[in-house]
Scaffold this motif. Structure first.
Motif, PDB file in Angstrom:
ATOM      1  N   TRP A   1       0.839  -1.210   0.000  1.00 57.69           N
ATOM      2  CA  TRP A   1       0.000   0.000   0.000  1.00 57.69           C
ATOM      3  C   TRP A   1       0.874   1.260   0.000  1.00 57.69           C
ATOM      4  N   GLU A   2       1.990   1.218   0.717  1.00 55.45           N
ATOM      5  CA  GLU A   2       2.901   2.368   0.725  1.00 55.45           C
ATOM      6  C   GLU A   2       3.493   2.608  -0.663  1.00 55.45           C
ATOM      7  N   GLU A   3       3.831   1.511  -1.357  1.00 52.19           N
ATOM      8  CA  GLU A   3       4.371   1.620  -2.708  1.00 52.19           C
ATOM      9  C   GLU A   3       3.345   2.233  -3.658  1.00 52.19           C
ATOM     10  N   LEU A   4       2.112   1.773  -3.588  1.00 54.82           N
ATOM     11  CA  LEU A   4       1.063   2.311  -4.455  1.00 54.82           C
ATOM     12  C   LEU A   4       0.827   3.791  -4.183  1.00 54.82           C
ATOM     13  N   ALA A   5       0.765   4.154  -2.911  1.00 56.48           N
ATOM     14  CA  ALA A   5       0.555   5.560  -2.559  1.00 56.48           C
ATOM     15  C   ALA A   5       1.676   6.428  -3.117  1.00 56.48           C
ATOM     16  N   GLY A   6       2.908   5.934  -3.049  1.00 60.42           N
ATOM     17  CA  GLY A   6       4.045   6.696  -3.564  1.00 60.42           C
ATOM     18  C   GLY A   6       3.994   6.870  -5.067  1.00 60.42           C
ATOM     19  N   ILE A   7       3.577   5.836  -5.781  1.00 59.32           N
ATOM     20  CA  ILE A   7       3.470   5.931  -7.246  1.00 59.32           C
ATOM     21  C   ILE A   7       2.419   6.961  -7.633  1.00 59.32           C
ATOM     22  N   LEU A   8       1.289   6.954  -6.952  1.00 58.83           N
ATOM     23  CA  LEU A   8       0.236   7.930  -7.252  1.00 58.83           C
ATOM     24  C   LEU A   8       0.719   9.354  -7.007  1.00 58.83           C
ATOM     25  N   GLU A   9       1.463   9.538  -5.937  1.00 59.08           N
ATOM     26  CA  GLU A   9       1.954  10.883  -5.613  1.00 59.08           C
ATOM     27  C   GLU A   9       2.978  11.350  -6.649  1.00 59.08           C
ATOM     28  N   ARG A  10       3.901  10.467  -7.037  1.00 59.28           N
ATOM     29  CA  ARG A  10       4.910  10.855  -8.037  1.00 59.28           C
ATOM     30  C   ARG A  10       4.259  11.138  -9.380  1.00 59.28           C
ATOM     31  N   ALA A  11       3.298  10.304  -9.760  1.00 60.47           N
ATOM     32  CA  ALA A  11       2.632  10.497 -11.046  1.00 60.47           C
ATOM     33  C   ALA A  11       1.875  11.822 -11.067  1.00 60.47           C
ATOM     34  N   ARG A  12       1.253  12.176  -9.960  1.00 63.40           N
ATOM     35  CA  ARG A  12       0.551  13.467  -9.906  1.00 63.40           C
ATOM     36  C   ARG A  12       1.548  14.618 -10.025  1.00 63.40           C
ATOM     37  N   HIS A  13       2.721  14.479  -9.391  1.00 67.20           N
ATOM     38  CA  HIS A  13       3.753  15.511  -9.464  1.00 67.20           C
ATOM     39  C   HIS A  13       4.296  15.642 -10.889  1.00 67.20           C
ATOM     40  N   ASP A  14       4.440  14.479 -11.589  1.00 64.79           N
ATOM     41  CA  ASP A  14       4.979  14.494 -12.959  1.00 64.79           C
ATOM     42  C   ASP A  14       3.935  14.861 -14.002  1.00 64.79           C
ATOM     43  N   ARG A  15       2.687  14.987 -13.579  1.00 69.12           N
ATOM     44  CA  ARG A  15       1.593  15.401 -14.457  1.00 69.12           C
ATOM     45  C   ARG A  15       1.439  14.454 -15.662  1.00 69.12           C
TER      46      ARG A  15
END
Length: 472
Positions: A226-240
């Motif tokens: 779950w921590e890995e998934l949350a991190g991917i979502l956050e990075r993807a939002r930052h990278d637009r």
């Protein structure tokens, strides 16, 4: 009293095992072979037995690598009953119809290609009419209810926790004075997985057929996943960028929707436009929603609060081709769940064509990828894959979320087998050779049990299930 291994022997897909008891013939699963073009061409080959000679089929669950050749079986003369769980029957209706549509479409395409060369066309291996006929032959059962399939073969299904309706198959066999209890694990679920209950342990057997998909590997624990998934979502939002998730229409898709709903606020899921871009996955999700009584306690409680745990506020169902194409006009903020799960076809390839080459794209691989598939190439670090013959550069970040696997890992398989009294012989199936052999070594070391690794076509005399007989 004999068992012959006609599929998933030294490989993951194509599950198919033949029981012969007292002159009766019962098939355990009848699945498609999946992988590269060469592997899948084997599905067009004749069955290594006469389908008309079979008295019954027992289907462990609806995934195509276990059910996909049932329409061919019917087309080629099978007239018996197919015994399975009630939820599996519903899911199989959807999945086999889709598989038949693809067979018809591929045959039509190949016939046009041949016509241009002055050659005769080809017939599909099976049609939607054959798929409908196969489903009509299915008889639905519930977990824990014994049923005599044919004289001398009594079936009981147990919850395997893999997908909705998935079953571990227990058969009690009788021939003259000989009695044997054979347990076929089917595909065992990953303990603690969202939505479904954990695999039901069994204790009595004279022979165990055990899957070995992840026999030499353990998954990440759930908190880390779950921590890995949350991190991917956050990075993807930052990278637009966009997030592409190739997912199996049955099982993985529903787990993803459920998890996104559970973490909706915490992970900022509301900042994304979510698309379920698969008519088959949409139908399967509706079936999952109806069979809530098969959920685990946590999911049943969540359903009580949410009514439908798969209906997120920002989720769009893309049923038509035009709706699917429209997604590719979105260059940022789209999260797309689409088939096929191994990236070997389906709408995910359209999204790859428009997004895979972009550095801001994130690709989440959430399930097993067979050798020879584009999904396996991505997992193995390929920098280019072909989409309909066109080379596409892999600029996206590719993440393998192993913790989301729907299969038990090495610890889970060993723990499940360890519940059996007396350490019965175990035949390892449904695993590539390296994973199967790793599990064989582990079970032999920890339990000192007779371990067999059957090859394609090898047989076993169930009166003496500790050794294999050559094919034929």
């Amino acid at each position: 009293m004999e068992l012959t291994f006609f599929g998933a022997a030294g490989e993951v897909t194509g599950s198919c095992h033949l029981l012969e008891v007292g002159g009766r013939r019962v098939l355990l699963d009848c699945g498609m072979i999946q992988g590269g073009r060469e592997a899948e061409a084997r599905n067009a080959e004749p069955f290594p037995f006469d389908p008309a000679s079979l008295d019954a089929v027992i289907l462990s669950h609806a995934h195509i690598d276990h059910s996909g050749r049932l329409p061919q079986l019917v087309r080629n003369g099978f007239q018996g009953r197919i015994h399975t769980h009630a939820a599996t029957r519903e899911l199989a209706r959807v999945m086999l119809r889709d598989a038949a549509f693809l067979e018809e479409k591929d045959a039509e395409h190949e016939s046009r290609r041949r016509a241009r060369r002055g050659q005769e066309g080809v017939e599909p291996a099976f049609t939607r009419a054959d798929a409908t006929a196969a489903v009509r032959r299915m008889r639905a059962h519930q977990y824990g209810q014994p049923h005599e399939v044919v004289p001398g073969v009594t079936l009981t299904l147990h919850d395997a926790g893999h997908i909705l309706g998935s079953a571990t198959v227990e058969v009690e066999l009788a021939e003259g004075e000989t009695r044997r209890r054979v347990v076929f694990s089917g595909d065992l679920g990953h303990r603690g997985a969202p939505i479904l209950r954990d695999p039901e342990p069994l204790e009595q057997a004279d022979l165990v057929l055990l899957e070995s998909t992840y026999g030499g590997r353990n998954h990440r624990d759930w908190d880390a996943t779950w921590e890995e998934l949350a991190g991917i979502l956050e990075r993807a939002r930052h990278d637009r960028g966009n997030i592409l998730i190739p997912a199996f229409a049955v099982g993985r898709t529903q787990e993803l929707l459920y998890v996104l709903d559970r973490h909706y606020a915490e992970w900022g899921v509301d900042r994304w436009q979510l698309f379920l871009d698969s008519p088959m996955a949409i139908e399967a999700t509706e079936i999952y929603a109806r069979h809530w009584q098969l959920y685990d306690e946590t999911a049943r409680q969540w359903r009580g609060q949410q009514a439908n745990p798969f209906k997120l506020p920002n989720l769009h169902f893309s049923r038509t081709a035009n709706q699917s194409r429209a997604i590719n006009r979105i260059h940022s903020g789209a999260m797309v769940i689409a088939g096929s799960g191994m990236c070997s076809g389906g709408r995910i390839l359209h999204h790859f064509k428009h997004n895979l080459w972009r550095r801001e794209t994130e690709v989440l691989i959430t399930g097993f990828q067979a050798r020879g598939t584009p999904g396996r190439a991505l997992v193995d670090g390929a920098r280019e894959i072909k989409v309909w013959g066109e080379p596409i550069r892999v600029g996206a970040k590719v993440h393998t979320i192993g913790g989301l696997s729907a299969h038990a890992d090495s610890d889970g398989l060993a723990e499940w087998y360890g519940r059996f009294h007396g350490r019965p012989p175990v035949a390892l199936v449904h695993g590539e050779a390296d994973q199967r052999d790793a599990l064989a070594a582990r079970l032999g070391r920890e339990f000192d049990a007779p371990i067999l690794t059957p090859g394609l076509g090898e047989r076993m005399d169930l009166a003496n299930p500790e050794r294999l007989l050559p094919a034929g």
